[in-house]
Design a protein around this motif. Structure first.
Motif, PDB file in Angstrom:
ATOM      1  N   GLU A 113       0.811  -1.223   0.000  1.00  0.00           N
ATOM      2  CA  GLU A 113       0.000   0.000   0.000  1.00  0.00           C
ATOM      3  C   GLU A 113       0.845   1.275   0.000  1.00  0.00           C
ATOM      4  O   GLU A 113       0.371   2.354  -0.381  1.00  0.00           O
ATOM      5  CB  GLU A 113      -0.884  -0.027   1.252  1.00  0.00           C
ATOM      6  CG  GLU A 113      -1.944   1.031   1.350  1.00  0.00           C
ATOM      7  CD  GLU A 113      -2.735   0.905   2.648  1.00  0.00           C
ATOM      8  OE1 GLU A 113      -3.734   1.622   2.778  1.00  0.00           O
ATOM      9  OE2 GLU A 113      -2.348   0.095   3.519  1.00  0.00           O
ATOM     10  N   LYS A 124      -6.574   7.333  -5.966  1.00  0.00           N
ATOM     11  CA  LYS A 124      -6.864   6.027  -5.367  1.00  0.00           C
ATOM     12  C   LYS A 124      -7.618   6.233  -4.060  1.00  0.00           C
ATOM     13  O   LYS A 124      -7.036   6.559  -3.031  1.00  0.00           O
ATOM     14  CB  LYS A 124      -5.565   5.253  -5.119  1.00  0.00           C
ATOM     15  CG  LYS A 124      -4.721   5.031  -6.370  1.00  0.00           C
ATOM     16  CD  LYS A 124      -5.392   4.084  -7.341  1.00  0.00           C
ATOM     17  CE  LYS A 124      -4.474   3.775  -8.518  1.00  0.00           C
ATOM     18  NZ  LYS A 124      -5.079   2.887  -9.499  1.00  0.00           N
ATOM     19  N   GLU A 129      -7.853  -1.683  -0.673  1.00  0.00           N
ATOM     20  CA  GLU A 129      -8.431  -2.573  -1.684  1.00  0.00           C
ATOM     21  C   GLU A 129      -7.492  -2.724  -2.874  1.00  0.00           C
ATOM     22  O   GLU A 129      -7.325  -3.821  -3.417  1.00  0.00           O
ATOM     23  CB  GLU A 129      -9.785  -2.039  -2.150  1.00  0.00           C
ATOM     24  CG  GLU A 129     -10.895  -2.188  -1.126  1.00  0.00           C
ATOM     25  CD  GLU A 129     -12.245  -1.745  -1.680  1.00  0.00           C
ATOM     26  OE1 GLU A 129     -12.369  -1.614  -2.920  1.00  0.00           O
ATOM     27  OE2 GLU A 129     -13.168  -1.532  -0.874  1.00  0.00           O
ATOM     28  N   GLU A 130      -6.864  -1.619  -3.285  1.00  0.00           N
ATOM     29  CA  GLU A 130      -5.923  -1.666  -4.405  1.00  0.00           C
ATOM     30  C   GLU A 130      -4.728  -2.551  -4.051  1.00  0.00           C
ATOM     31  O   GLU A 130      -4.233  -3.318  -4.886  1.00  0.00           O
ATOM     32  CB  GLU A 130      -5.437  -0.252  -4.753  1.00  0.00           C
ATOM     33  CG  GLU A 130      -6.520   0.690  -5.237  1.00  0.00           C
ATOM     34  CD  GLU A 130      -7.084   0.298  -6.589  1.00  0.00           C
ATOM     35  OE1 GLU A 130      -6.395  -0.397  -7.353  1.00  0.00           O
ATOM     36  OE2 GLU A 130      -8.232   0.687  -6.882  1.00  0.00           O
ATOM     37  N   LYS A 133      -5.677  -6.202  -4.247  1.00  0.00           N
ATOM     38  CA  LYS A 133      -5.748  -6.633  -5.646  1.00  0.00           C
ATOM     39  C   LYS A 133      -4.352  -6.929  -6.188  1.00  0.00           C
ATOM     40  O   LYS A 133      -4.140  -7.913  -6.907  1.00  0.00           O
ATOM     41  CB  LYS A 133      -6.414  -5.552  -6.503  1.00  0.00           C
ATOM     42  CG  LYS A 133      -7.907  -5.399  -6.293  1.00  0.00           C
ATOM     43  CD  LYS A 133      -8.442  -4.270  -7.172  1.00  0.00           C
ATOM     44  CE  LYS A 133      -9.909  -3.992  -6.904  1.00  0.00           C
ATOM     45  NZ  LYS A 133     -10.409  -2.834  -7.709  1.00  0.00           N
ATOM     46  N   VAL A 166       0.894  -1.636  -7.697  1.00  0.00           N
ATOM     47  CA  VAL A 166      -0.292  -1.123  -7.008  1.00  0.00           C
ATOM     48  C   VAL A 166      -0.780   0.220  -7.551  1.00  0.00           C
ATOM     49  O   VAL A 166      -1.973   0.534  -7.472  1.00  0.00           O
ATOM     50  CB  VAL A 166      -0.036  -1.044  -5.482  1.00  0.00           C
ATOM     51  CG1 VAL A 166       0.891   0.131  -5.141  1.00  0.00           C
ATOM     52  CG2 VAL A 166      -1.347  -0.952  -4.713  1.00  0.00           C
ATOM     53  N   THR A 167       0.100   1.016  -8.126  1.00  0.00           N
ATOM     54  CA  THR A 167      -0.316   2.314  -8.670  1.00  0.00           C
ATOM     55  C   THR A 167      -0.812   2.208 -10.105  1.00  0.00           C
ATOM     56  O   THR A 167      -1.120   3.224 -10.728  1.00  0.00           O
ATOM     57  CB  THR A 167       0.848   3.325  -8.622  1.00  0.00           C
ATOM     58  OG1 THR A 167       1.944   2.809  -9.392  1.00  0.00           O
ATOM     59  CG2 THR A 167       1.294   3.590  -7.190  1.00  0.00           C
ATOM     60  N   ASN A 168      -0.863   0.973 -10.631  1.00  0.00           N
ATOM     61  CA  ASN A 168      -1.233   0.755 -12.032  1.00  0.00           C
ATOM     62  C   ASN A 168      -0.334   1.587 -12.949  1.00  0.00           C
ATOM     63  O   ASN A 168      -0.802   2.407 -13.744  1.00  0.00           O
ATOM     64  CB  ASN A 168      -2.700   1.114 -12.272  1.00  0.00           C
ATOM     65  CG  ASN A 168      -3.195   0.641 -13.627  1.00  0.00           C
ATOM     66  OD1 ASN A 168      -2.706  -0.342 -14.171  1.00  0.00           O
ATOM     67  ND2 ASN A 168      -4.154   1.355 -14.189  1.00  0.00           N
TER      68      ASN A 168
END
Length: 202
Positions: A113, A124, A129-130, A133, A166-168
């Motif tokens: 995170e 975000k 949740e991110e 995932k 996580v940050t896409n």
């Protein structure tokens, strides 16, 4: 792969890096031109001292070129100030290093995170949740509450990969990601990158 400019994640023209060592100029990069399109998986290979780390540092926004142009996901990077460059690193680039660089007193979930806590865009809204995932993508959703000392070396590197995802980001950069792993775990971790690439991660 399409050659359409809109699909370009990385574009460099004449990328040059010169280090001044006393009265000597050391040319680490000499006019490097290359493109990486969205969805591609690219390996940079070469002998020790050939400029791989220098190129990775510039592509990763950790250093500036002496000359040349570098565009990352449509943004001219070489002319950005330090604060803007830091934002680009956070939002556009996921890093996986040889060392896991996990915080020992925080869980796998909290480590994953972490980049979202430095995202000043506020895009975000649900960082936990991110992070879950991202851990699921690397097969560690069931280890979310474990601390690094409760994970194997391969699992720790998977957490590091989840943190990079996580940050896409537009691109994930992995610098010798299995250098600290044994041969069996190296095979397992390296097998993860084609799997992620097949899901569209560059």
């Amino acid at each position: 792969m399409s050659s359409n400019g809109k699909d370009l994640v990385i574009h460099t023209e004449g990328l040059t890096k010169v280090y001044i060592m006393g009265s000597t100029e050391v040319h680490a990069l000499r006019g490097v031109d290359f493109d990486v399109h969205r969805g591609e998986m690219v390996a940079i290979m070469g002998a020790s001292g050939s400029g791989k780390s220098t190129l990775m540092n510039i592509v990763g926004g950790l250093d500036y070129p002496t000359a040349g142009r570098y565009t990352l996901d449509g943004i001219q990077v070489q002319s950005l100030g330090k604060n803007r460059l830091a934002d680009i690193r956070n939002q556009k680039i996921g890093f996986v290093f040889q060392g896991f660089n996990l915080l020992s007193r925080t869980s796998a979930l909290e480590n994953t995170e972490l980049p979202l806590l430095y995202d000043r865009t506020g895009s975000k809204k649900k960082p936990r949740e991110e992070a879950l995932k991202a851990l699921a993508l690397v097969g560690l959703a069931d280890r979310a509450d474990h601390h690094p000392n409760e994970l194997s070396g391969g699992q720790q590197q998977r957490v590091a990969i989840a943190r990079a995802l996580v940050t896409n980001p537009a691109i994930v950069l992995a610098d010798e990601p299995t250098g600290n792993l044994d041969s069996r775990t190296t095979v397992e971790v390296m097998a993860l990158f084609p799997e992620l690439n097949a899901k569209g991660i560059t």
